[in-house]
Scaffold this motif. Structure first.
Motif, PDB file in Angstrom:
ATOM      1  N   GLN A  21      45.415  48.996  27.961  1.00 38.10           N
ATOM      2  CA  GLN A  21      46.265  48.316  28.429  1.00 38.10           C
ATOM      3  C   GLN A  21      45.889  46.725  29.432  1.00 38.10           C
ATOM      4  OE1 GLN A  21      47.489  50.895  31.830  1.00 38.10           O
ATOM      5  NE2 GLN A  21      48.283  52.346  31.298  1.00 38.10           N
ATOM      6  N   LYS A  22      44.939  46.373  29.172  1.00 35.77           N
ATOM      7  CA  LYS A  22      44.074  45.905  29.793  1.00 35.77           C
ATOM      8  C   LYS A  22      43.911  44.063  28.140  1.00 35.77           C
ATOM      9  CE  LYS A  22      41.274  46.718  33.235  1.00 35.77           C
ATOM     10  NZ  LYS A  22      40.384  46.475  34.601  1.00 35.77           N
ATOM     11  N   LYS A  23      43.963  44.461  27.212  1.00 37.79           N
ATOM     12  CA  LYS A  23      44.217  44.236  25.996  1.00 37.79           C
ATOM     13  C   LYS A  23      44.981  43.213  25.794  1.00 37.79           C
ATOM     14  CE  LYS A  23      40.171  46.033  24.101  1.00 37.79           C
ATOM     15  NZ  LYS A  23      39.410  45.952  22.803  1.00 37.79           N
TER      16      LYS A  23
ATOM     17  N   GLU B 233      40.178  59.755  28.610  1.00 37.92           N
ATOM     18  CA  GLU B 233      41.119  59.623  27.669  1.00 37.92           C
ATOM     19  C   GLU B 233      41.356  58.456  28.930  1.00 37.92           C
ATOM     20  OE1 GLU B 233      43.830  62.553  26.936  1.00 37.92           O
ATOM     21  OE2 GLU B 233      41.458  64.430  26.182  1.00 37.92           O
ATOM     22  N   ARG B 234      41.766  58.093  30.055  1.00 36.56           N
ATOM     23  CA  ARG B 234      42.651  58.072  30.624  1.00 36.56           C
ATOM     24  C   ARG B 234      41.506  56.461  30.915  1.00 36.56           C
ATOM     25  NH1 ARG B 234      44.205  60.512  36.262  1.00 36.56           N
ATOM     26  NH2 ARG B 234      44.996  61.961  35.044  1.00 36.56           N
ATOM     27  N   VAL B 235      40.100  55.507  30.705  1.00 37.81           N
ATOM     28  CA  VAL B 235      39.751  54.942  30.783  1.00 37.81           C
ATOM     29  C   VAL B 235      40.329  53.922  29.024  1.00 37.81           C
ATOM     30  CG1 VAL B 235      36.988  54.032  30.366  1.00 37.81           C
ATOM     31  CG2 VAL B 235      38.137  55.780  31.658  1.00 37.81           C
TER      32      VAL B 235
ATOM     33  N   ILE C  66      32.384  49.806  29.642  1.00 41.44           N
ATOM     34  CA  ILE C  66      33.398  49.641  29.920  1.00 41.44           C
ATOM     35  C   ILE C  66      32.896  49.052  31.416  1.00 41.44           C
ATOM     36  CG2 ILE C  66      34.755  51.274  31.446  1.00 41.44           C
ATOM     37  CD1 ILE C  66      34.330  52.746  29.145  1.00 41.44           C
ATOM     38  N   PRO C  67      33.992  48.169  32.294  1.00 40.24           N
ATOM     39  CA  PRO C  67      33.469  47.286  33.615  1.00 40.24           C
ATOM     40  C   PRO C  67      33.567  48.776  34.671  1.00 40.24           C
ATOM     41  CG  PRO C  67      35.466  45.922  32.756  1.00 40.24           C
ATOM     42  CD  PRO C  67      34.989  47.817  31.657  1.00 40.24           C
ATOM     43  N   ALA C  68      32.030  48.044  35.199  1.00 44.22           N
ATOM     44  CA  ALA C  68      31.846  49.780  35.937  1.00 44.22           C
ATOM     45  C   ALA C  68      32.817  49.721  37.042  1.00 44.22           C
ATOM     46  CB  ALA C  68      30.579  49.075  36.903  1.00 44.22           C
ATOM     47  N   GLU C  69      34.353  48.981  37.556  1.00 43.06           N
ATOM     48  CA  GLU C  69      35.311  49.171  38.468  1.00 43.06           C
ATOM     49  C   GLU C  69      36.281  49.903  37.244  1.00 43.06           C
ATOM     50  OE1 GLU C  69      35.289  45.727  36.769  1.00 43.06           O
ATOM     51  OE2 GLU C  69      34.273  46.457  38.009  1.00 43.06           O
ATOM     52  N   VAL C  70      36.253  50.257  36.477  1.00 42.34           N
ATOM     53  CA  VAL C  70      37.261  50.752  35.614  1.00 42.34           C
ATOM     54  C   VAL C  70      36.376  52.794  35.916  1.00 42.34           C
ATOM     55  CG1 VAL C  70      38.507  51.368  33.150  1.00 42.34           C
ATOM     56  CG2 VAL C  70      38.251  49.379  34.734  1.00 42.34           C
TER      57      VAL C  70
END
Length: 93
Positions: A91-93, A83-85, A62-66
């Motif tokens: 959504q990004k895919k 769950e949110r991550v 996971i990118p740190a900003e996420v």
């Protein structure tokens, strides 16, 4: 037991963050502004570590900003953050 321990530690961390928000002005003369900021950062780092334990190997992809966005979006437990991550990644895919 594992999930219960994560949740109890996370609840305590959230309680501490709320207390720091509410009482930082009163504590500042005793602890100093720098120490309060350091304490806040360390509690936030603890929550990141708990999120990593909660999510397992997926966490490292996971990118740190996420992670930052999700953890700062509101006062919810890391189980909810996980769950949110996951949803954000889908959504990004």
């Amino acid at each position: 037991m594992h999930e219960d321990a994560i949740e109890r530690v996370d609840r305590a961390a959230l309680t501490l963050l709320r207390a720091l928000d509410r009482h930082s002005a009163e504590l500042s003369p005793y602890l100093g502004e720098g120490n309060l900021l350091t304490l806040r950062r360390e509690v936030e780092n603890l929550r990141r570590a708990l999120l990593g334990v909660q999510m397992g190997p997926l966490y490292w992809d996971i990118p740190a900003e996420v992670v930052d966005e999700v953890l700062h979006a509101g006062p919810f437990l890391v189980s909810d953050a996980a769950e949110r991550v996951s949803e954000r990644l889908k959504q990004k895919k």
